[in-house]
Design an enzyme around this catalytic site. Structure first.
Site, PDB file in Angstrom:
ATOM      1  N   HIS A  97       1.052  -1.138   0.110  1.00 33.82           N
ATOM      2  CA  HIS A  97       0.039  -0.107  -0.023  1.00 33.82           C
ATOM      3  C   HIS A  97       0.800   1.149   0.035  1.00 33.82           C
ATOM      4  O   HIS A  97       1.843   1.350   0.709  1.00 33.82           O
ATOM      5  CB  HIS A  97      -0.864   0.227   1.271  1.00 33.82           C
ATOM      6  CG  HIS A  97      -1.843   1.378   1.247  1.00 33.82           C
ATOM      7  ND1 HIS A  97      -2.858   1.499   0.570  1.00 33.82           N
ATOM      8  CD2 HIS A  97      -1.634   2.460   1.908  1.00 33.82           C
ATOM      9  CE1 HIS A  97      -3.481   2.664   0.946  1.00 33.82           C
ATOM     10  NE2 HIS A  97      -2.730   3.293   1.613  1.00 33.82           N
ATOM     11  N   ASP A 142     -14.856   2.244   7.953  1.00 35.26           N
ATOM     12  CA  ASP A 142     -13.780   3.198   7.286  1.00 35.26           C
ATOM     13  C   ASP A 142     -14.624   4.282   6.195  1.00 35.26           C
ATOM     14  O   ASP A 142     -14.113   5.146   6.528  1.00 35.26           O
ATOM     15  CB  ASP A 142     -12.639   2.457   6.729  1.00 35.26           C
ATOM     16  CG  ASP A 142     -11.928   3.416   6.225  1.00 35.26           C
ATOM     17  OD1 ASP A 142     -11.073   4.316   7.096  1.00 35.26           O
ATOM     18  OD2 ASP A 142     -11.600   3.367   4.910  1.00 35.26           O
ATOM     19  N   ARG A 146     -14.708  12.455   8.727  1.00 33.37           N
ATOM     20  CA  ARG A 146     -13.368  12.991   8.783  1.00 33.37           C
ATOM     21  C   ARG A 146     -12.927  14.035   7.810  1.00 33.37           C
ATOM     22  O   ARG A 146     -12.542  15.206   8.107  1.00 33.37           O
ATOM     23  CB  ARG A 146     -12.222  12.031   8.700  1.00 33.37           C
ATOM     24  CG  ARG A 146     -12.278  11.144  10.102  1.00 33.37           C
ATOM     25  CD  ARG A 146     -11.208  10.042   9.615  1.00 33.37           C
ATOM     26  NE  ARG A 146      -9.838  10.537   9.371  1.00 33.37           N
ATOM     27  CZ  ARG A 146      -9.146   9.708   8.693  1.00 33.37           C
ATOM     28  NH1 ARG A 146      -9.418   8.575   8.127  1.00 33.37           N
ATOM     29  NH2 ARG A 146      -7.860   9.990   8.363  1.00 33.37           N
ATOM     30  N   SER A 184      -7.379   3.543   9.122  1.00 29.56           N
ATOM     31  CA  SER A 184      -7.990   3.719   7.930  1.00 29.56           C
ATOM     32  C   SER A 184      -7.217   2.755   7.053  1.00 29.56           C
ATOM     33  O   SER A 184      -8.005   1.717   6.385  1.00 29.56           O
ATOM     34  CB  SER A 184      -8.154   5.165   7.501  1.00 29.56           C
ATOM     35  OG  SER A 184      -8.873   5.144   6.123  1.00 29.56           O
ATOM     36  N   LYS A 210      -8.410  -1.604   5.806  1.00 30.69           N
ATOM     37  CA  LYS A 210      -8.674  -2.219   4.562  1.00 30.69           C
ATOM     38  C   LYS A 210      -7.681  -3.363   4.127  1.00 30.69           C
ATOM     39  O   LYS A 210      -7.789  -4.220   3.508  1.00 30.69           O
ATOM     40  CB  LYS A 210      -8.630  -1.053   3.663  1.00 30.69           C
ATOM     41  CG  LYS A 210      -9.992  -0.157   3.680  1.00 30.69           C
ATOM     42  CD  LYS A 210      -9.949   0.859   2.371  1.00 30.69           C
ATOM     43  CE  LYS A 210      -8.640   1.917   2.623  1.00 30.69           C
ATOM     44  NZ  LYS A 210      -9.302   2.953   3.533  1.00 30.69           N
TER      45      LYS A 210
END
Length: 433
Positions: free
Chosen positions: A82, A161, A168, A183, A187
């Site tokens: 990621h 999320d 947010r 967050s 995932k």
């Protein structure tokens, strides 16, 4: 248990228990806790922070709010990667087939990108016929067959999320390391990988502008991953200038093909080796980062990685001919050169502003509903530290409109040429613990 008491508890800097965090996430996901109370809690977290244990419990509660993907029928240790985002971030297009070519299963789920250019899915969709939606079984079969598949993220993956991020965004609480970390990691954990490699970017084109903040975020996510039973490593990379040379979806696919042919930009190639080496080590295919890098270099230079890219495209219905004829997807109607106004060295390419220039062309989206033009974008010919002569092209603008004056003006404002060369830095730190 009452939400108002938990808001008060966090407001006063106390630690929330696992049961309390589960109550909050379940209640908010189910609609039992209203936005105004969750907003108050988010602001309390923003100011009072959270412990590692709190962040880990928050992450797991969010991951468990929806579907947890079961990848157990895929042979081997599944490793996911990621990136916290940037400009010209083409790494997944190169990394997925490169790492798969040395026998590491890469079962990658990606989302669509907001901002400068599209996300990984948008880039792959530049390839005619490429399907980003596969059934769970098709996804698993593709990875078992070729060690790699890249698909769209399931709509029921960490729904908490999705709700929290939207809140947010409108309550000025996006910039909170506990909330960012939970967050991202919720995932990743829900997506079913056994191990996770994180590219935490810092600089002008990154979410975390300061190296110290990026380091804390990386260390927090590595700890969360390990507390959640996932082997996790992170790289802190520089995004002060765009990564690679291409900014735009089809342009980045072509750049990925060039890189897999051994002709890619030096910074993108190095980034893929650094991240890929971590993925190979976590998959237990190599005992050290040095051994893993040697494996990846051999796979790239022997053509094995490029062949794996062909398999990935073929397995997902794409036109494999683009690998040998990448110009087929370069379909922008107009190309404009941006000449340098002075002789010297490129000293600054302000990544986020150059990304905005690409977005103005249509390469990115401001809202999730915006359509992306896969053909448009920018191709840099000079990077920071390189010599340039007045009149020489700094970059090429690929556009579907004849009027690019606003884009040109923005680019000139954010590219600096000086008399003294500067040395760009790509990797700031590697976090393994």
């Amino acid at each position: 248990m009452r939400m108002v008491d938990l808001i008060e508890k966090k407001r006063d800097g106390q630690i929330l228990t696992k049961a309390e965090i589960d109550f909050i996430i379940n209640g908010y996901t189910n609609g039992e806790i209203p936005d105004y109370q969750m907003s108050a809690l988010l602001m309390a977290i923003f100011y009072k922070d959270m412990t590692d244990e709190e962040i880990s419990n928050l992450t797991l509660a969010m991951a468990n709010s929806g579907e947890i993907i079961d990848l157990s029928t895929i042979a081997g240790i599944k490793v996911d990667k990621h990136s916290t985002g940037g400009v010209g971030d083409t790494t997944t297009l190169v990394l997925a087939p490169l790492v798969a070519s040395v026998g590491v299963p890469v079962a990658k789920m990606s989302g669509r990108g907001l901002g400068f250019t599209g996300g990984t899915l948008d880039k792959f969709e530049s390839i005619p016929g490429f399907k980003i939606e596969l059934s769970d079984q098709e996804f698993i079969d593709a990875v078992n067959k070729s060690q790699v598949a890249v698909i769209g993220q399931s709509g029921n993956l960490a729904p908490a999320d999705k709700k929290l991020y939207a809140l947010r965004d409108v309550t000025a609480t996006v910039d909170s390391i506990p909330l960012i970390a939970s967050s991202i990691m919720s995932k990743k954990i829900a997506a079913g990988a056994d191990a996770i490699v994180l590219d935490v970017t810092t600089g002008e084109g990154a979410f975390m502008k300061k190296i110290a903040d990026a380091k804390r975020l990386a260390e927090t996510m590595v700890r969360i991953g390990k507390l959640a039973g996932r082997q996790t490593m992170a790289v802190i990379s520089d995004m002060s200038e765009p990564l690679g040379e291409a900014i735009g979806n089809s342009l980045e696919v072509v750049e990925a093909i060039d890189t897999l042919n051994g002709r890619g930009p030096a910074d993108l190639t190095e980034m893929c080796y650094v991240l890929g080496s971590q993925m190979v080590v976590l998959a237990k295919k190599a005992d050290s980062l040095t051994e893993a890098r040697a494996m990846l270099e051999e796979a790239l230079h022997s053509g094995k990685a490029l062949e794996k890219f062909r398999e990935l495209i073929a397995n997902q219905g794409g036109d494999v001919s683009v690998v040998d004829q990448p110009e087929k997807i370069l379909t922008a109607r107009y190309q404009f050169e941006l000449p340098a106004k002075a002789t010297g060295f490129v000293t600054k390419l302000v990544a986020n502003e150059i990304g905005i220039a690409a977005m103005l062309l249509g390469a990115g989206r401001k809202t999730k509903e915006d359509a992306i033009d896969h053909a448009v974008g920018l191709k840099l010919h000079k990077k920071v530290g390189e010599k340039i002569t007045a009149g020489e092209s700094l970059l090429t603008i690929y556009a579907n409109s004849e009027d690019v004056s606003a884009v040109e003006a923005l680019l000139y404002d954010n590219i600096e040429i000086g008399e003294t060369p500067v040395e760009p830095k790509l990797i700031h730190a590697i976090i393994t613990e």
